[in-house]
Design an enzyme around this catalytic site. Structure first.
Site, PDB file in Angstrom:
ATOM      1  N   ASP A  20       1.787 -33.349 -14.970  1.00  0.00           N
ATOM      2  CA  ASP A  20       2.516 -33.424 -16.235  1.00  0.00           C
ATOM      3  C   ASP A  20       1.627 -32.789 -17.301  1.00  0.00           C
ATOM      4  O   ASP A  20       0.480 -33.220 -17.491  1.00  0.00           O
ATOM      5  CB  ASP A  20       2.804 -34.889 -16.565  1.00  0.00           C
ATOM      6  CG  ASP A  20       3.684 -35.058 -17.799  1.00  0.00           C
ATOM      7  OD1 ASP A  20       3.553 -34.248 -18.747  1.00  0.00           O
ATOM      8  OD2 ASP A  20       4.487 -36.009 -17.834  1.00  0.00           O
ATOM      9  N   HIS A  50      26.475  -2.247   5.893  1.00  0.00           N
ATOM     10  CA  HIS A  50      25.134  -2.788   5.631  1.00  0.00           C
ATOM     11  C   HIS A  50      24.494  -3.215   6.938  1.00  0.00           C
ATOM     12  O   HIS A  50      25.155  -3.779   7.813  1.00  0.00           O
ATOM     13  CB  HIS A  50      25.227  -3.981   4.678  1.00  0.00           C
ATOM     14  CG  HIS A  50      23.895  -4.557   4.306  1.00  0.00           C
ATOM     15  ND1 HIS A  50      23.039  -3.931   3.425  1.00  0.00           N
ATOM     16  CD2 HIS A  50      23.253  -5.686   4.711  1.00  0.00           C
ATOM     17  CE1 HIS A  50      21.941  -4.653   3.294  1.00  0.00           C
ATOM     18  NE2 HIS A  50      22.046  -5.731   4.071  1.00  0.00           N
ATOM     19  N   GLU A  77      17.733 -19.236 -29.221  1.00  0.00           N
ATOM     20  CA  GLU A  77      17.948 -20.157 -30.332  1.00  0.00           C
ATOM     21  C   GLU A  77      16.917 -20.022 -31.445  1.00  0.00           C
ATOM     22  O   GLU A  77      17.074 -20.633 -32.507  1.00  0.00           O
ATOM     23  CB  GLU A  77      17.986 -21.589 -29.802  1.00  0.00           C
ATOM     24  CG  GLU A  77      19.231 -21.832 -28.955  1.00  0.00           C
ATOM     25  CD  GLU A  77      19.315 -23.265 -28.466  1.00  0.00           C
ATOM     26  OE1 GLU A  77      20.241 -23.957 -28.911  1.00  0.00           O
ATOM     27  OE2 GLU A  77      18.474 -23.663 -27.656  1.00  0.00           O
ATOM     28  N   ARG A 104      26.209 -15.643 -30.494  1.00  0.00           N
ATOM     29  CA  ARG A 104      24.811 -15.293 -30.268  1.00  0.00           C
ATOM     30  C   ARG A 104      24.789 -14.144 -29.265  1.00  0.00           C
ATOM     31  O   ARG A 104      24.751 -14.344 -28.061  1.00  0.00           O
ATOM     32  CB  ARG A 104      24.028 -16.505 -29.752  1.00  0.00           C
ATOM     33  CG  ARG A 104      22.528 -16.301 -29.736  1.00  0.00           C
ATOM     34  CD  ARG A 104      21.817 -17.567 -29.285  1.00  0.00           C
ATOM     35  NE  ARG A 104      21.834 -18.597 -30.328  1.00  0.00           N
ATOM     36  CZ  ARG A 104      22.239 -19.843 -30.131  1.00  0.00           C
ATOM     37  NH1 ARG A 104      22.659 -20.209 -28.953  1.00  0.00           N
ATOM     38  NH2 ARG A 104      22.208 -20.711 -31.116  1.00  0.00           N
TER      39      ARG A 104
END
Length: 682
Positions: free
Chosen positions: A383, A106, A449, A634
């Site tokens: 926020d 490389h 989820e 899952r």
């Protein structure tokens, strides 16, 4: 032993590698190379000609990663696989066919400048040295253990051509020194420090556009970094493209009118152009598609700066810059939650790409402070629950919106469900409405989820039912919020009011996932909590035995998928839901904990930290409180990602685990009293 080698090679460095292997006594049984592209200026030596000189078998397939070539290489039964500037990533199925080892050359001092065009990037980024590295090949590009390196100093006057010459000499020296050691198996490897790694993407000719609003040194580095034989850095005068091959940094400002805007001509003889902080002199350039009196194009006309000024009859205070109304401006990506796990990695990658301007919003900048020096990055401390007017303004000013702010931990689901609803649903709904109002593209992170208690063997975006648990299980308020937002976004899209893509990240993991402090407060994902237990000398707690299975995905793989979604070639991502996960990296939480402990014990920094205590099993009620519920597995169906994005996850769980652990242990030891020991180790 015959030391039989299969070689993947291209470029002058590929020819050097072949010569060095022959000199070292390796038997080259087959060489794979690339066909020369008719659209590319071929300035380097031909591997095909080199093979003809040595009567070597050679192939140039469009892609090497097929069953046909895997079978062919398997029949060759090679001892070694070598790669020298080969442009395609070689699959693990092929690499594992080498009986002894795989080695790549490389063009940088790894772990710095991983990825494509490392020579050019080293100059562009102003590095004072680079080098060549021989390393083992793994499933991660340029991330294997280092066998040997050769440093190369970069002079302030070096160009791509001169550095390429240095690199070829260094490659030959390194190979001649190292190949005999590889042949006799008498060498020592060292692991790359992931915290020091930098990755850079492939450069395209259009990336050479000069931004005169940059400082003089940055523009100078770009010019010499992509100078001939590469496509060159360029600017425009009116609608005419001008390639600048050579420039000079000025050591004084006597010619510089400080009130002149960047790109303004300060002098025509010599030709001097204003930058953000000074000026540059144009020494050599080329006008693309210059025409004669008959309007016939004349190509390859090279001029010095004064000749260019005379040709265009340039005057002082004329300006160079992008073509008005023709050059595509940088797209602005707004990342709301830029200091979070995905946000920090995504912003870093977009800025490295160079084709985007990033506006980042969060309540603090602890993880992205280093990005604030980038001219294409703006951070806004805000926020989304409090500074709604500012958020609306930023959405209006952006092209693409990534709302990544969410409360996403089990403790929050069960103990602060109304706060979760307020942030994860109500605040994000406002963002979606602003995107509709101002016609902005939104890329929205749903999560795995949203599937809730679905029992499908693999979760499919289009067909799997989304099933929530009983109302008393407050654990699902997060999933319900996300799922309802998905449906709202889809409804807006179905009425052609919103350009959107939904993506579902399946258990992404890597450096920067939460923090040790958040883990101690019970506000982190499972892996960070486990690492905090280890560094604090506490036992890892497995809820219900940790039998739940998840498919863990490396953050680098995930970001690669997001970049493809952002680029959105041919609009294929519009109106799509895309799972981004790694089905091959499935493991139970208990298995993950045991792997983590083993990696912790073997990590060199663990000697400064407590020894691991036995893992304990805890009850979900005791650990999370009432309202918690989970699923046994899952696993994502990622056919959509493969078909639309041409994306496949590549990084194995073991490597991801090591990278994540290393990141947090370096933080932990730095904060430890063993500061001097850490610095000595480092």
């Amino acid at each position: 032993m015959k030391n039989r080698a299969v070689v993947f090679a291209y470029h002058t460095i590929g020819c050097t590698g072949i010569e060095s292997l022959i000199k070292a006594g390796f038997e080259i049984i087959t060489v794979f190379t690339h066909k020369d592209s008719p659209n590319e200026h071929i300035y380097f030596e031909s591997v095909a000609k080199k093979c003809a000189e040595h009567n070597l078998m050679i192939f140039a397939p469009d892609t090497i990663n097929t069953m046909k070539w895997e079978s062919y290489i398997a029949e060759l039964n090679p001892d070694y696989i070598f790669s020298f500037y080969y442009r395609e990533k070689i699959s693990m199925n092929i690499l594992e066919l080498a009986k002894i080892g795989t080695f790549n050359l490389h063009g940088s001092l790894l772990p710095h400048f991983r990825g494509c065009a490392p020579l050019n990037w080293a100059i562009i980024k102003g590095a004072s040295e680079t080098g060549v590295t021989i390393h083992h090949m793994t499933d991660r590009l340029d991330a294997g253990e280092i066998v040997a390196q050769q440093k190369i100093p970069i002079d302030i006057n070096d160009t791509a051509r001169s550095l390429l010459h240095k690199m070829n000499i260094a490659a030959e020296l390194l190979l001649d020194r190292t190949l005999p050691k590889i042949k006799s198996r008498n060498y020592v490897t060292i692991s790359q420090q992931e915290s020091q790694a930098s990755y850079f993407p492939r450069r395209k000719p259009e990336d050479g556009l000069i931004n005169w609003d940059s400082n003089s040194l940055s523009i100078y580095n770009l010019i010499r970094g992509v100078s001939a034989p590469y496509p060159g850095a360029f600017t425009f005068y009116k609608n005419q493209k001008i390639i600048i091959w050579e420039a000079a940094l000025l050591t004084h400002n006597s010619q510089n009118d400080k009130n002149s805007a960047p790109g303004t001509i300060l002098s025509t003889d010599p030709l001097i152009i204003a930058t953000l902080d000074g000026s540059l002199e144009v020494k050599s350039c080329q006008i693309e598609s210059l025409t004669d009196s008959n309007n016939t194009p004349i190509t390859n006309i090279w001029l010095n700066g004064n000749q260019l000024a005379k040709h265009f009859n340039l005057n002082r205070l004329d300006k160079f810059g992008p073509v008005k109304n023709k050059q595509e401006k940088l797209k602005t990506v707004l990342i709301i939650g830029v200091n979070g796990f995905i946000g920090q990695h995504l912003a870093t990658r977009l800025l490295a790409d160079g084709n985007y301007r990033v506006h980042g919003v969060d309540i603090n900048d602890s993880a992205i402070a280093s990005l604030k020096n980038d001219v294409n990055f703006r951070f806004y401390e805000a926020d989304i629950l409090l500074h709604k007017t500012q958020i609306e303004f930023l959405i209006k000013s952006s092209d693409i919106v990534f709302p990544l702010v969410a409360i996403a931990t089990p403790e929050s689901y069960t103990k602060s469900p109304l706060t979760v609803f307020e942030l994860d649903f109500e605040a994000n709904l406002e963002i979606i409405r602003h995107c509709v109002k101002y016609q902005k593209r939104i890329i929205f992170p749903s999560t795995s989820e949203v599937y809730g208690m679905c029992n499908d063997e693999k979760f499919n975006e289009e067909n799997s039912n989304l099933i929530m648990g009983p109302i008393s299980k407050q654990r699902w308020i997060y999933a319900s919020s996300k799922q309802l937002l998905d449906r709202v976004i889809w409804a807006y899209g179905s009425e052609n009011q919103l350009q959107f893509t939904l993506f579902r990240p399946f258990n992404w993991m890597g450096p920067g996932l939460d923090s040790l402090e958040l883990a101690r407060q019970g506000k982190s994902r499972a892996i960070t909590k486990m690492i905090a237990n280890l560094v604090d000398g506490e036992p890892i707690a497995l809820v219900e035995g940790g039998l739940q299975k998840r498919c863990f995905t490396d953050i680098e793989d995930g970001i690669n998928a997001l970049i493809a979604i952002i680029e959105n070639h041919n609009g294929l991502c519009d109106g799509q839901i895309i799972n981004i996960g790694n089905p091959e990296n499935e493991a139970s939480i208990a298995e993950l904990a045991n792997r983590l402990v083993n990696a912790y014990v073997s990590h060199p920094l663990s000697k400064y930290l407590p020894k691991p205590l036995p893992i304990k099993v805890v009850d979900a009620m005791d650990f999370y409180g009432q309202g918690y519920q989970d699923v046994d597995f899952r696993k994502p169906d990622i056919s959509q990602a493969k078909n639309i994005l041409h994306w496949t996850p590549e990084i194995a769980l073991e490597q991801t685990l090591k990278n994540t652990l290393d990141h947090f242990l370096r933080q932990a030891v730095k904060l430890n009293k063993n500061q001097s020991s850490y610095e000595a180790l480092k």
